[in-house]
Design a protein around this motif. Structure first.
Motif, mmCIF file in Angstrom:
data_model
loop_
_atom_site.group_PDB
_atom_site.id
_atom_site.type_symbol
_atom_site.label_atom_id
_atom_site.label_comp_id
_atom_site.label_asym_id
_atom_site.label_seq_id
_atom_site.Cartn_x
_atom_site.Cartn_y
_atom_site.Cartn_z
ATOM 1 N N SER A 1 43.574 39.262 39.909
ATOM 2 C CA SER A 1 43.463 37.844 40.257
ATOM 3 C C SER A 1 45.194 37.269 40.586
ATOM 4 O O SER A 1 45.164 36.516 41.500
ATOM 5 C CB SER A 1 43.222 36.945 39.087
ATOM 6 N N HIS A 2 46.158 38.135 39.843
ATOM 7 C CA HIS A 2 47.470 37.529 40.259
ATOM 8 C C HIS A 2 48.046 38.027 41.706
ATOM 9 O O HIS A 2 49.074 37.773 42.084
ATOM 10 C CB HIS A 2 48.481 38.339 39.369
ATOM 11 N N TYR A 3 47.123 38.977 42.202
ATOM 12 C CA TYR A 3 47.469 39.363 43.781
ATOM 13 C C TYR A 3 46.092 38.995 44.749
ATOM 14 O O TYR A 3 46.290 39.480 45.825
ATOM 15 C CB TYR A 3 47.533 40.829 43.537
ATOM 16 N N GLY A 4 45.396 37.813 44.251
ATOM 17 C CA GLY A 4 44.773 37.351 45.120
ATOM 18 C C GLY A 4 43.327 38.207 45.292
ATOM 19 O O GLY A 4 42.758 38.156 46.257
ATOM 20 N N LEU A 5 43.133 39.167 44.434
ATOM 21 C CA LEU A 5 42.181 39.978 44.528
ATOM 22 C C LEU A 5 41.029 39.830 43.405
ATOM 23 O O LEU A 5 41.472 39.630 42.311
ATOM 24 C CB LEU A 5 42.549 41.544 44.542
#
Length: 179
Positions: free
Chosen positions: A162-166
Motif C-alpha cells: 500500500s505504501h507503493y500504491g499497490l
C-alpha cells in the motif's frame, strides 16, 4: 537574580532503583536497557517489477496459500542491500548486482505492531526474460502477477504494498479519513 528551580522528590523505590542502576558497570547497564526497551527486527524486501510497473513477482511460501514478496531477515553484520540481494537469490534464483537494487520510496516501512522494519528495494526485470527458480521447500511457487489484479496476499504484504500504491490497501493509504 536567578530563576528558582523546583524539584519534586521521586518516590523512594524509584530513587533506590535509579541509584542501583547507575552504580552498575556500563556494559551491564547497556545490556539491561537493550533487554527492557522495544527492539525492532530488520529485514529486506525486493519489489521485482517490469519497466512499466505492470507486473510484480510474488511468492507463495509455507504455511499458507497467500502470496508474499521476496524478503527475509538480515544476518548479523549484513547491510540491508546485501540482505536483499541474498534473499532474492535464495528465494527466486535471480541474481542482481548491487547497483540494480534501488531503494524504493519510501525505502523503509516500519511495522510497529510486529516490531520489524522492512528495508525495501526495487529491481526492474523483464518477466519474459527472467528465469525464476524456487526450491519447493522455502518457496512453493513464484509467479508474475498483474499489478492491477494482485492475488490474495498476507496482511503484512498488503500493508507494505500500500505504501507503493499497490494492492488492496492502496486506496486506504491514499484516503486521509482512514489514517
Amino acid at each position: 537574580m536567578t530563576p528558582s528551580v523546583q524539584r519534586r522528590k521521586a518516590p523512594l523505590l524509584r530513587r533506590v532503583i535509579g541509584t542501583v542502576f547507575y552504580n552498575l558497570p556500563h556494559p551491564m547497564r547497556r545490556r539491561i536497557v537493550r533487554i527492557v526497551t522495544p527492539t525492532y527486527t530488520l529485514g529486506s524486501v525486493v519489489l521485482v517489477m517490469d519497466e512499466d510497473r505492470e507486473h510484480l513477482l510474488m511468492l507463495r511460501q509455507p504455511p499458507g496459500r497467500r502470496w508474499t514478496l521476496p524478503a527475509g531477515l538480515l544476518n548479523r553484520n549484513e547491510t540491508p542491500l546485501q540482505g536483499a540481494r541474498r534473499e532474492l537469490n535464495e528465494e527466486t534464483g535471480i541474481e542482481a548486482d548491487f547497483d540494480e537494487l534501488v531503494p524504493a520510496d519510501p525505502c523503509a516501512v516500519v511495522h510497529t505492531h510486529g516490531r520489524w522494519v522492512d528495508n525495501v528495494f526495487r529491481l526492474v526485470r523483464d518477466p519474459s526474460q527472467t528465469q525464476v527458480i524456487v526450491d519447493g521447500h522455502e518457496v512453493w511457487d513464484a509467479a508474475w502477477q498483474r499489478a492491477d489484479d494482485l492475488p490474495e496476499m498476507t496482511r503484512a504484504t498488503a500493508k507494505l504494498l500500500s505504501h507503493y500504491g499497490l494492492g488492496p490497501l492502496a486506496a486506504e493509504a491514499d484516503d486521509p479519513t482512514t489514517a
